[in-house]
Motif scaffolding. Structure first.
Motif, mmCIF file in Angstrom:
data_model
loop_
_atom_site.group_PDB
_atom_site.id
_atom_site.type_symbol
_atom_site.label_atom_id
_atom_site.label_comp_id
_atom_site.label_asym_id
_atom_site.label_seq_id
_atom_site.Cartn_x
_atom_site.Cartn_y
_atom_site.Cartn_z
ATOM 1 N N ARG A 64 6.943 18.324 12.211
ATOM 2 C CA ARG A 64 5.675 18.346 11.474
ATOM 3 C C ARG A 64 5.559 17.176 10.502
ATOM 4 N NH1 ARG A 64 6.488 23.756 8.587
ATOM 5 N NH2 ARG A 64 8.529 22.770 8.537
ATOM 6 N N GLY A 65 6.674 16.566 10.159
ATOM 7 C CA GLY A 65 6.672 15.510 9.155
ATOM 8 C C GLY A 65 6.548 14.124 9.760
ATOM 9 N N SER A 66 6.310 13.157 8.892
ATOM 10 C CA SER A 66 6.272 11.765 9.343
ATOM 11 C C SER A 66 7.032 10.904 8.344
ATOM 12 C CB SER A 66 4.831 11.260 9.490
ATOM 13 O OG SER A 66 4.161 11.257 8.255
ATOM 14 N N MET A 67 7.520 9.792 8.856
ATOM 15 C CA MET A 67 8.247 8.823 8.055
ATOM 16 C C MET A 67 7.357 7.596 7.895
ATOM 17 S SD MET A 67 11.065 10.456 7.586
ATOM 18 C CE MET A 67 12.279 9.286 6.998
ATOM 19 N N VAL A 68 7.429 6.960 6.750
ATOM 20 C CA VAL A 68 6.637 5.758 6.475
ATOM 21 C C VAL A 68 7.600 4.597 6.275
ATOM 22 C CG1 VAL A 68 4.956 4.709 4.925
ATOM 23 C CG2 VAL A 68 4.866 7.175 5.365
ATOM 24 N N ARG A 69 7.326 3.518 6.979
ATOM 25 C CA ARG A 69 8.184 2.329 6.890
ATOM 26 C C ARG A 69 7.317 1.132 6.503
ATOM 27 N NH1 ARG A 69 12.990 0.964 9.666
ATOM 28 N NH2 ARG A 69 12.726 2.786 10.995
ATOM 29 N N LEU A 70 7.778 0.372 5.511
ATOM 30 C CA LEU A 70 7.096 -0.870 5.164
ATOM 31 C C LEU A 70 7.311 -1.880 6.280
ATOM 32 C CD1 LEU A 70 7.986 -1.407 1.407
ATOM 33 C CD2 LEU A 70 5.800 -0.699 2.355
ATOM 34 N N THR A 71 6.280 -2.648 6.574
ATOM 35 C CA THR A 71 6.380 -3.686 7.592
ATOM 36 C C THR A 71 6.839 -4.989 6.953
ATOM 37 O OG1 THR A 71 4.108 -4.402 7.273
ATOM 38 C CG2 THR A 71 4.485 -2.649 8.918
ATOM 39 N N GLU A 72 7.136 -5.949 7.786
ATOM 40 C CA GLU A 72 7.511 -7.276 7.288
ATOM 41 C C GLU A 72 6.359 -7.870 6.487
ATOM 42 O OE1 GLU A 72 8.678 -11.571 9.141
ATOM 43 O OE2 GLU A 72 9.429 -9.799 10.156
ATOM 44 N N ARG A 73 5.155 -7.617 6.934
ATOM 45 C CA ARG A 73 3.974 -8.121 6.211
ATOM 46 C C ARG A 73 3.938 -7.561 4.788
ATOM 47 N NH1 ARG A 73 -2.389 -7.791 7.933
ATOM 48 N NH2 ARG A 73 -3.113 -8.890 6.095
ATOM 49 N N ALA A 74 4.272 -6.292 4.627
ATOM 50 C CA ALA A 74 4.312 -5.694 3.284
ATOM 51 C C ALA A 74 5.385 -6.365 2.445
ATOM 52 C CB ALA A 74 4.569 -4.194 3.374
ATOM 53 N N GLY A 75 6.500 -6.689 3.070
ATOM 54 C CA GLY A 75 7.559 -7.390 2.362
ATOM 55 C C GLY A 75 7.109 -8.757 1.891
ATOM 56 N N MET A 76 6.330 -9.424 2.718
ATOM 57 C CA MET A 76 5.802 -10.734 2.339
ATOM 58 C C MET A 76 4.824 -10.590 1.172
ATOM 59 S SD MET A 76 7.196 -12.951 4.357
ATOM 60 C CE MET A 76 6.145 -14.380 4.396
ATOM 61 N N ARG A 77 4.010 -9.556 1.197
ATOM 62 C CA ARG A 77 3.051 -9.342 0.118
ATOM 63 C C ARG A 77 3.755 -9.002 -1.178
ATOM 64 N NH1 ARG A 77 -2.324 -6.316 1.481
ATOM 65 N NH2 ARG A 77 -3.163 -7.969 0.223
ATOM 66 N N SER A 78 4.958 -8.438 -1.084
ATOM 67 C CA SER A 78 5.683 -8.085 -2.302
ATOM 68 C C SER A 78 6.124 -9.328 -3.057
ATOM 69 C CB SER A 78 6.884 -7.206 -1.973
ATOM 70 O OG SER A 78 7.873 -7.957 -1.313
ATOM 71 N N MET A 79 6.038 -10.474 -2.419
ATOM 72 C CA MET A 79 6.401 -11.719 -3.077
ATOM 73 C C MET A 79 5.264 -12.203 -3.985
ATOM 74 S SD MET A 79 9.418 -12.628 -1.439
ATOM 75 C CE MET A 79 9.543 -14.363 -1.648
ATOM 76 N N LEU A 80 4.084 -11.602 -3.820
ATOM 77 C CA LEU A 80 2.943 -12.002 -4.636
ATOM 78 C C LEU A 80 3.103 -11.489 -6.059
ATOM 79 C CD1 LEU A 80 0.100 -11.256 -2.074
ATOM 80 C CD2 LEU A 80 1.075 -13.470 -2.653
ATOM 81 N N PRO A 81 2.441 -12.125 -7.020
ATOM 82 C CA PRO A 81 2.614 -11.753 -8.423
ATOM 83 C C PRO A 81 1.832 -10.504 -8.838
ATOM 84 C CG PRO A 81 1.116 -13.588 -8.263
ATOM 85 C CD PRO A 81 1.624 -13.312 -6.873
#
Length: 73
Positions: A41-58
């Motif tokens: 019934r549950g789901s797992m959420v995974r950050l994508t590489e794109r999200a990792g790239m956005r985390s470099m933003l200020p």
């Protein structure tokens, strides 16, 4: 990767709000949703590489929250 239920509890969101936000993030290519191996019934959420790239933003608040929740930064 983080269980959606745990993510919702961590940020204090109701299930419907969390589901809607995750759907928006999926459309933007920031996360993927996967089946939970322990609970069908549950789901797992995974950050994508794109999200990792956005985390470099200020954007420190967003970067710090995502980093601590997903333990990737």
């Amino acid at each position: 990767m983080l269980r959606a239920k745990d993510l919702g509890a961590e940020v204090g969101w109701e299930r419907s709000r969390l589901s809607h936000q995750i759907s928006r993030m999926e459309k933007r290519g920031l996360v993927t949703r996967e089946a939970c191996a322990d609970d069908a019934r549950g789901s797992m959420v995974r950050l994508t590489e794109r999200a990792g790239m956005r985390s470099m933003l200020p954007h420190p608040n967003t970067r710090n929250t995502c980093g601590s929740l997903f333990s990737i930064l």
